[in-house]
Enzyme design. Structure first.
Site, mmCIF file in Angstrom:
data_model
loop_
_atom_site.group_PDB
_atom_site.id
_atom_site.type_symbol
_atom_site.label_atom_id
_atom_site.label_comp_id
_atom_site.label_asym_id
_atom_site.label_seq_id
_atom_site.Cartn_x
_atom_site.Cartn_y
_atom_site.Cartn_z
ATOM 1 N N TYR A 140 0.826 -1.210 0.000
ATOM 2 C CA TYR A 140 0.000 0.000 0.000
ATOM 3 C C TYR A 140 0.863 1.264 0.000
ATOM 4 C CZ TYR A 140 -4.664 -2.003 0.867
ATOM 5 O OH TYR A 140 -5.870 -2.645 0.758
ATOM 6 N N LYS A 191 3.278 -15.259 1.986
ATOM 7 C CA LYS A 191 3.598 -16.086 0.826
ATOM 8 C C LYS A 191 5.110 -16.243 0.766
ATOM 9 C CE LYS A 191 1.487 -17.270 -2.543
ATOM 10 N NZ LYS A 191 1.154 -18.667 -2.953
ATOM 11 N N ASP A 224 -2.663 -18.103 0.635
ATOM 12 C CA ASP A 224 -3.712 -18.699 -0.216
ATOM 13 C C ASP A 224 -4.405 -19.844 0.506
ATOM 14 O OD1 ASP A 224 -1.324 -20.131 -0.394
ATOM 15 O OD2 ASP A 224 -1.579 -20.657 -2.508
ATOM 16 N N ASP A 248 -6.343 -7.168 4.050
ATOM 17 C CA ASP A 248 -7.505 -6.563 3.401
ATOM 18 C C ASP A 248 -8.393 -7.664 2.820
ATOM 19 O OD1 ASP A 248 -9.088 -4.443 2.342
ATOM 20 O OD2 ASP A 248 -8.112 -4.693 0.399
ATOM 21 N N ASP A 252 -12.179 -9.311 4.473
ATOM 22 C CA ASP A 252 -13.446 -9.321 3.718
ATOM 23 C C ASP A 252 -13.990 -10.746 3.652
ATOM 24 O OD1 ASP A 252 -13.219 -6.574 3.056
ATOM 25 O OD2 ASP A 252 -14.042 -6.944 1.054
HETATM 26 C C1 IPM Z 1 -10.449 -1.509 4.015
HETATM 27 C C2 IPM Z 1 -10.686 -0.849 2.668
HETATM 28 C C3 IPM Z 1 -9.546 0.121 2.356
HETATM 29 C C4 IPM Z 1 -8.276 -0.688 2.256
HETATM 30 C C5 IPM Z 1 -9.755 0.986 1.111
HETATM 31 C C6 IPM Z 1 -11.029 1.793 1.174
HETATM 32 C C7 IPM Z 1 -8.578 1.891 0.862
HETATM 33 O O1 IPM Z 1 -10.856 -1.828 1.693
HETATM 34 O O2 IPM Z 1 -10.276 -0.778 5.004
HETATM 35 O O3 IPM Z 1 -10.466 -2.739 4.077
HETATM 36 O O4 IPM Z 1 -7.959 -1.248 1.182
HETATM 37 O O5 IPM Z 1 -7.553 -0.763 3.257
HETATM 38 MG MG MG Z 2 -10.983 -3.804 2.442
#
Ligand code: IPM
Ligand code: MG
Length: 354
Positions: A140, A191, A224, A248, A252
């Protein structure tokens, strides 16, 4: 008196933050919470007003308050703005300047919602895992990065994944410390089979474990495989520690085991005593923004984490958590978890339980 800075941001951010405000007000009026609220535009909303996603004034304030609560940033409206002033750039700057390198992303499946997940009830019921995501380093932020034009006219995009020993060590330390307060198990995901930074990650975590945390059970897992295991058998995990990008993705993914991404809060912490940054893990959800149907629970639970980690009121955090649980037990459901309540009605249900 402590201060909370609200950065509602874009899309559903302002809608879910309004419900947090209601809860804060109730805790101030009825539970003796002493808290001052400041609010500033952030992300696209700030860009529209000031030409930047994060003003110097808001950034300075964020470093002075006790906690910052962010709603969400970004959306199609700002797809064409300069890279350096896009809403997400404001969020990355905020995280970096606040030095909140440790992002705690709990994935907990509420009993009442064990049937809301796309995974079978027995796979997710009772799930309680904590993803510790490194938040201020990795791909990032790594340099160099860019898009260049090659001699043959092709374009080449590049990013740099980079981690230093101290960056890995400080995030691993957070994971080991947290594990000691939970089931005492850490899974470190990288990884190392293909990435040098992954190999260093594995070595540094192994060394630190040997040196200071040999009482904690440590397992290394390729990222993975970790992703696969999260849908095969998520309950095998206690604490997962991983880098910025994998964190990230994996967070999710873990959210789906809880029923909805609209439920998951997060806390980003730096060195002790520094302000924390609290954000739902969901995005601005442009598809439902403005309709008043977003689930405010991720934002409400992010405030719950702020009470616990930055505002010194674990007692109120416990009460707020119990109120969310009780509202869900009583059947309160927004659309994402199979119900019909609006954002405001869900906020009211939590308030009533509180
Ligand atoms: C998160 C989001 C952010 C990230 C975006 C909005 C920049 O997806 O906080 O998970 O990638 O960190
Ligand atoms: Mg995210």
């Amino acid at each position: 008196m402590k201060t909370l800075l609200l950065l509602p941001g874009d899309g559903i951010g302002p809608e879910v933050c309004a419900e947090v405000r209601g809860i804060v007000t109730a805790l101030i009026n009825r539970a003796g919470l002493e808290l001052k609220i400041e609010e500033r535009p952030f992300g696209g909303a700030s860009y529209d007003d000031y030409g930047t996603p994060l003003t110097v004034e808001a950034m300075t304030l964020a470093k002075r308050v006790d906690a910052v609560l962010m709603g969400a940033v970004g959306g199609p409206k700002w797809a064409g703005v300069g890279r350096d002033v896009r809403p997400e750039a404001g969020l990355l700057q905020l995280r970096q300047e606040m030095e909140v390198f440790a992002n705690l992303r709990p994935a907990i499946c509420f009993d009442a919602l064990a049937d809301a997940s796309s995974l079978r009830r027995e796979v997710v019921a009772g799930l309680d895992i904590m993803i510790v995501r490194e938040l201020c380093g990795g791909v990032y932020f790594g340099q160099p990065r860019g898009i260049e034009t090659l001699a043959d006219g092709q374009r080449r995009g590049f990013d740099t994944q980079v981690y230093t020993t101290s960056e890995i060590e400080r995030i691993a330390r957070v994971a080991f410390e947290l594990a000691r307060t939970r089931d005492n198990r850490v899974t470190s995901a990288e990884k190392s089979n293909v990435m040098e930074s992954g190999l260093l990650w594995r070595e540094v975590v192994t060394d630190l474990h040997k040196r200071d945390y040999s009482d904690v059970k440590l397992e290394h897992m390729l990222a993975d495989n970790c992703s696969m295991q999260l849908v095969r058998n998520p309950k095998q995990f206690d604490v997962i520690v991983t880098d910025n990008l994998f964190g990230d993705l994996l967070s999710d993914q873990a959210s789906m085991a809880t029923g909805s991404i609209g439920l998951l809060p997060s806390a980003a912490l730096g060195e002790a005593g520094k302000p924390g940054l609290y954000e739902p893990i969901h995005g601005s959800a442009p598809d439902i923004a403005g309709q008043g149907v977003a689930n405010p629970i991720a934002a409400i639970l992010s405030f719950e984490m702020a009470l616990r980690w930055s505002l010194g009121r674990a007692d109120l955090a416990d009460r707020l958590y119990a109120a969310v649980e009780s509202a869900l037990n009583q059947g309160a459901r927004t659309r994402d978890i199979g119900g019909t309540l609006t954002t405001a009605q869900m906020g009211e249900a939590v308030l009533a339980a509180l």
